[in-house]
Motif scaffolding. Structure first.
Motif, PDB file in Angstrom:
ATOM      1  N   TYR A 132      34.986   5.655  34.901  1.00 41.00           N
ATOM      2  CA  TYR A 132      35.609   4.669  34.044  1.00 41.00           C
ATOM      3  C   TYR A 132      36.664   3.869  34.766  1.00 41.00           C
ATOM      4  CZ  TYR A 132      33.123   7.362  30.691  1.00 41.00           C
ATOM      5  OH  TYR A 132      32.122   8.004  30.035  1.00 41.00           O
ATOM      6  N   THR A 133      36.944   2.743  34.225  1.00 37.95           N
ATOM      7  CA  THR A 133      37.840   1.800  34.873  1.00 37.95           C
ATOM      8  C   THR A 133      39.275   2.262  34.797  1.00 37.95           C
ATOM      9  OG1 THR A 133      38.146   0.603  32.843  1.00 37.95           O
ATOM     10  CG2 THR A 133      36.340  -0.104  34.228  1.00 37.95           C
ATOM     11  N   ARG A 134      40.079   1.635  35.668  1.00 32.68           N
ATOM     12  CA  ARG A 134      41.496   1.898  35.676  1.00 32.68           C
ATOM     13  C   ARG A 134      42.089   1.555  34.324  1.00 32.68           C
ATOM     14  NH1 ARG A 134      44.959  -1.787  39.532  1.00 32.68           N
ATOM     15  NH2 ARG A 134      43.722  -3.217  38.298  1.00 32.68           N
ATOM     16  N   GLY A 135      42.966   2.419  33.854  1.00 35.11           N
ATOM     17  CA  GLY A 135      43.621   2.184  32.569  1.00 35.11           C
ATOM     18  C   GLY A 135      42.861   2.706  31.393  1.00 35.11           C
ATOM     19  N   TYR A 136      41.749   3.431  31.637  1.00 32.05           N
ATOM     20  CA  TYR A 136      40.983   3.939  30.511  1.00 32.05           C
ATOM     21  C   TYR A 136      41.532   5.263  30.021  1.00 32.05           C
ATOM     22  CZ  TYR A 136      36.935   4.699  27.567  1.00 32.05           C
ATOM     23  OH  TYR A 136      36.109   4.879  26.508  1.00 32.05           O
ATOM     24  N   GLY A 137      42.615   5.712  30.591  1.00 30.02           N
ATOM     25  CA  GLY A 137      43.203   6.955  30.121  1.00 30.02           C
ATOM     26  C   GLY A 137      43.270   8.016  31.188  1.00 30.02           C
ATOM     27  N   MET A 138      42.668   7.767  32.401  1.00 33.62           N
ATOM     28  CA  MET A 138      42.719   8.750  33.475  1.00 33.62           C
ATOM     29  C   MET A 138      43.238   8.048  34.721  1.00 33.62           C
ATOM     30  SD  MET A 138      39.340  11.080  32.965  1.00 33.62           S
ATOM     31  CE  MET A 138      40.053  12.346  33.954  1.00 33.62           C
ATOM     32  N   GLN A 139      44.475   8.285  35.072  1.00 31.27           N
ATOM     33  CA  GLN A 139      45.124   7.607  36.157  1.00 31.27           C
ATOM     34  C   GLN A 139      44.474   7.914  37.504  1.00 31.27           C
ATOM     35  OE1 GLN A 139      49.263   8.413  36.321  1.00 31.27           O
ATOM     36  NE2 GLN A 139      49.670   6.991  38.008  1.00 31.27           N
ATOM     37  N   SER A 140      43.870   9.105  37.658  1.00 32.91           N
ATOM     38  CA  SER A 140      43.272   9.512  38.923  1.00 32.91           C
ATOM     39  C   SER A 140      42.035   8.711  39.275  1.00 32.91           C
ATOM     40  CB  SER A 140      42.904  11.003  38.869  1.00 32.91           C
ATOM     41  OG  SER A 140      41.945  11.232  37.860  1.00 32.91           O
ATOM     42  N   HIS A 141      41.512   7.904  38.333  1.00 33.70           N
ATOM     43  CA  HIS A 141      40.303   7.138  38.600  1.00 33.70           C
ATOM     44  C   HIS A 141      40.577   5.834  39.328  1.00 33.70           C
ATOM     45  CE1 HIS A 141      37.734   9.209  35.269  1.00 33.70           C
ATOM     46  NE2 HIS A 141      37.996   9.982  36.305  1.00 33.70           N
ATOM     47  N   ASN A 142      41.780   5.562  39.722  1.00 29.17           N
ATOM     48  CA  ASN A 142      42.108   4.365  40.482  1.00 29.17           C
ATOM     49  C   ASN A 142      41.777   4.614  41.948  1.00 29.17           C
ATOM     50  OD1 ASN A 142      43.054   1.966  41.389  1.00 29.17           O
ATOM     51  ND2 ASN A 142      45.217   2.489  41.147  1.00 29.17           N
ATOM     52  N   ARG A 143      40.535   4.282  42.371  1.00 27.74           N
ATOM     53  CA  ARG A 143      40.046   4.625  43.692  1.00 27.74           C
ATOM     54  C   ARG A 143      39.475   3.401  44.392  1.00 27.74           C
ATOM     55  NH1 ARG A 143      37.122   9.722  40.985  1.00 27.74           N
ATOM     56  NH2 ARG A 143      38.838  11.212  41.064  1.00 27.74           N
ATOM     57  N   THR A 144      39.500   3.446  45.720  1.00 28.68           N
ATOM     58  CA  THR A 144      38.977   2.359  46.550  1.00 28.68           C
ATOM     59  C   THR A 144      37.794   2.876  47.351  1.00 28.68           C
ATOM     60  OG1 THR A 144      41.164   1.360  46.727  1.00 28.68           O
ATOM     61  CG2 THR A 144      39.518   0.680  48.348  1.00 28.68           C
ATOM     62  N   CYS A 145      36.735   2.095  47.392  1.00 33.01           N
ATOM     63  CA  CYS A 145      35.523   2.478  48.121  1.00 33.01           C
ATOM     64  C   CYS A 145      35.805   2.470  49.620  1.00 33.01           C
ATOM     65  CB  CYS A 145      34.377   1.526  47.789  1.00 33.01           C
ATOM     66  SG  CYS A 145      32.867   1.836  48.731  1.00 33.01           S
ATOM     67  N   GLY A 146      35.424   3.558  50.297  1.00 30.62           N
ATOM     68  CA  GLY A 146      35.618   3.637  51.743  1.00 30.62           C
ATOM     69  C   GLY A 146      34.631   2.809  52.524  1.00 30.62           C
ATOM     70  N   GLY A 147      33.604   2.267  51.856  1.00 31.82           N
ATOM     71  CA  GLY A 147      32.637   1.439  52.564  1.00 31.82           C
ATOM     72  C   GLY A 147      32.959  -0.035  52.506  1.00 31.82           C
ATOM     73  N   CYS A 148      33.151  -0.568  51.288  1.00 38.13           N
ATOM     74  CA  CYS A 148      33.416  -2.002  51.117  1.00 38.13           C
ATOM     75  C   CYS A 148      34.883  -2.306  50.909  1.00 38.13           C
ATOM     76  CB  CYS A 148      32.596  -2.551  49.964  1.00 38.13           C
ATOM     77  SG  CYS A 148      33.053  -1.846  48.347  1.00 38.13           S
ATOM     78  N   ASN A 149      35.727  -1.249  50.768  1.00 33.92           N
ATOM     79  CA  ASN A 149      37.167  -1.410  50.540  1.00 33.92           C
ATOM     80  C   ASN A 149      37.487  -2.126  49.232  1.00 33.92           C
ATOM     81  OD1 ASN A 149      37.937  -0.128  52.986  1.00 33.92           O
ATOM     82  ND2 ASN A 149      37.519  -2.023  54.115  1.00 33.92           N
ATOM     83  N   GLN A 150      36.566  -2.116  48.307  1.00 32.59           N
ATOM     84  CA  GLN A 150      36.802  -2.693  46.988  1.00 32.59           C
ATOM     85  C   GLN A 150      37.091  -1.574  45.994  1.00 32.59           C
ATOM     86  OE1 GLN A 150      36.854  -6.069  46.465  1.00 32.59           O
ATOM     87  NE2 GLN A 150      36.532  -6.223  48.701  1.00 32.59           N
ATOM     88  N   GLU A 151      37.820  -1.919  44.935  1.00 36.99           N
ATOM     89  CA  GLU A 151      38.149  -0.924  43.925  1.00 36.99           C
ATOM     90  C   GLU A 151      36.899  -0.521  43.156  1.00 36.99           C
ATOM     91  OE1 GLU A 151      41.426  -0.214  40.361  1.00 36.99           O
ATOM     92  OE2 GLU A 151      41.194  -2.175  41.324  1.00 36.99           O
TER      93      GLU A 151
END
Length: 509
Positions: A132-151
């Motif tokens: 789920y997207t950032r701000g959906y209730g789980m702060q730990s889900h704010n992650r960046t892809c190690g391949g494309c460097n996009q959220e």
């Protein structure tokens, strides 16, 4: 190349989605969902008044509203029903594989995006799990892809160590193709196919072109030439693998070296400038005599020079009463005794990968002075042949000038210095020639004219190798003698060093 120390060989990556780890958190999430459907608590409160809804965090604790006695029975019944519904939901949830949980919430846009990703992902050994997207209730889900460097906003999320990837971005850092196998290698934060990682880090034998085997101790053990850096399996040192008699490189399985009639073997690069008969060697011999004359060390007598085979050279060595010879194989000899020597007078023809049709003749060498003749093995590269001639001519100069009873270390050492000096002059001349050559010159004509005086880059590299051999020779007479003589020449000059040797029989300190 030795493998990096931070390498992990892993099985399939973790697949992250909506993680609910405890009963309390599951119940809290279910209550939110249940409340949104039935609007539980939206109009209840003390005195029946209306209250503004405030944002509620899952981990926050709020005081429960007071209940009246009249509502106790009804509340108890509702609580039992609610607990029963939660139990059913959790029972279904626990039937799913570990790591997979039901999606909560009513956001239709995210649900539709999730469904699209579930059926369109090219990454396959794993069942899709929502993220789920950032701000959906789980702060730990704010992650960046190690391949494309996009959220990472929604869809599957692959976790490898402390890094996360979109499934389509989880690609081998070497070949850039997706990693779909269940096992892979990880170097730092970069994933690799196991085959690609082995290709990058496990050395291959340059003779048999196979991966160098691991020894009994679990280590990669190989042999490496100290100058050419040719890596090969230890077994090739005793499995009769051919070795060039000039540059010492081993014959690769996908190429064939040239075989000389006396059993020696030459690689292609050494064969390119090889001198194979006495007539062809005469211009080089006279050029080295001129080099001596340019240093005020003219050799007055006309000393014969012959190119010979291995057998003829060994017979001549046996006939010599004096002299110290380089082992395991002598390539040149300054004769001081009267002998009959068989010399090579006609260039052999190349038949396949062999030199055939060599013409030789026996020649009587009378002793007219202290030096009878200079003998050199045929078939060696031009620079190596010249280095041997420079060494043997120094022996001739010492004998003709009356230097007698010198120790092997002194005589062989000073002869090696003259050989080294001539090679150094040739290599430096080659470097100047190559730097001044026009870039528009044909490379084919340039390399093919090596025997005519124009030296190629390959021949220049061979010259540096022969100099390295002289400087690092391990024998006491040739190696130790050279280093002592070279130190004296660098400190006092060649003329003073020779004069000191004539008077004392030793190098100046």
């Amino acid at each position: 190349m030795a493998p990096p120390s931070d390498i992990n060989h892993l099985s399939h990556p973790c697949i992250y989605g909506d993680f609910v780890s405890s009963y309390t958190e599951r119940k809290s999430g279910f209550m939110k969902w249940f409340g949104k459907i039935f609007n539980i608590g939206s109009s209840r409160g003390r005195g029946g008044g209306r209250h503004l809804q405030q944002p509620v965090e899952e981990n926050m604790v709020w005081p429960a509203p007071a209940k009246s006695l009249d509502d106790c029975a009804r509340s108890r019944k509702e609580e039992e029903d609610l607990d029963h519904a939660i139990a059913l939901s959790l029972g279904e949830n626990f039937k799913r594989p570990t790591g997979y949980r039901w999606r909560t919430g009513t956001d239709e846009d995210y649900a539709k995006a999730l469904q699209d990703r579930m059926f369109s992902s090219a990454h396959p050994p794993y069942a899709p799990v929502p993220f789920y997207t950032r701000g959906y209730g789980m702060q730990s889900h704010n992650r960046t892809c190690g391949g494309c460097n996009q959220e990472i906003l929604y869809g599957n999320c692959l976790g490898v160590g402390h890094n996360y990837f979109h499934p389509d971005c989880f690609r081998c850092h070497s070949c850039r193709y997706p990693i779909t196998e269940r096992e892979f290698s990880l170097s730092g934060k970069h994933p690799y196919h196991k085959t690609c990682f082995k290709e990058l880090t496990h050395p291959k034998c340059e003779v048999c072109h196979q991966y160098i085997p691991i020894n009994a101790a679990g280590l990669i053990e190989y042999r490496c030439h100290p100058y050419w850096n040719q890596k090969y399996c230890p077994s090739h040192e005793y499995d009769n693998t051919a070795r060039c008699c000039s540059c010492e490189r081993l014959e690769s399985r996908d190429e064939r070296y040239y075989r000389l009639e006396d059993g020696r073997i030459l690689c292609f690069e050494c064969m390119e400038s090889a001198i194979t008969d006495t007539g062809e060697c005469q211009p080089l011999y006279h050029a080295i005599r001129d080099y001596y004359e340019g240093m005020n060390m003219k050799i007055d007598q006309q000393v014969p020079m012959l190119l010979v085979g291995r057998e003829a050279l060994n017979e001549a060595i046996v006939g010599e009463k004096n002299g110290f010879h380089h082992l395991p194989e002598t390539r040149g000899l300054c004769l001081s005794e009267e002998q009959t020597v068989t010399s090579v007078y006609r260039w052999p023809k190349i038949g396949g990968h062999r030199l055939i049709g060599m013409r030789s003749q026996a020649q009587r060498l009378p002793r007219k002075c202290e030096v009878t003749a200079i003998l050199v093995l045929y078939g060696l590269p031009r620079l190596l042949t010249g280095a041997i001639l420079a060494h043997e001519l120094m022996h001739a100069w010492l004998r003709l000038k009356g230097y007698q009873n010198l120790s092997p270390e002194v005589e062989e050492g000073i002869c090696q210095v003259l050989s080294y000096m001539w090679l150094d002059a040739e290599v430096m001349s080659c470097a100047r020639t190559m730097s001044s050559t026009s870039a528009a010159a044909s490379s084919s004509s340039y390399s093919s004219s090596s025997k005519k005086g124009v030296k190629s880059h390959v021949e220049n590299k061979l010259g540096e190798f022969f100099m390295n051999q002289i400087a690092n020779d391990s024998s006491p007479a040739y190696g130790g003698g050279f280093r002592a003589a070279n130190e004296a020449v660098n400190k006092y000059g060649l003329r003073c060093t020779l004069e000191h040797i004539r008077l004392t029989g030793h190098f100046p300190l």
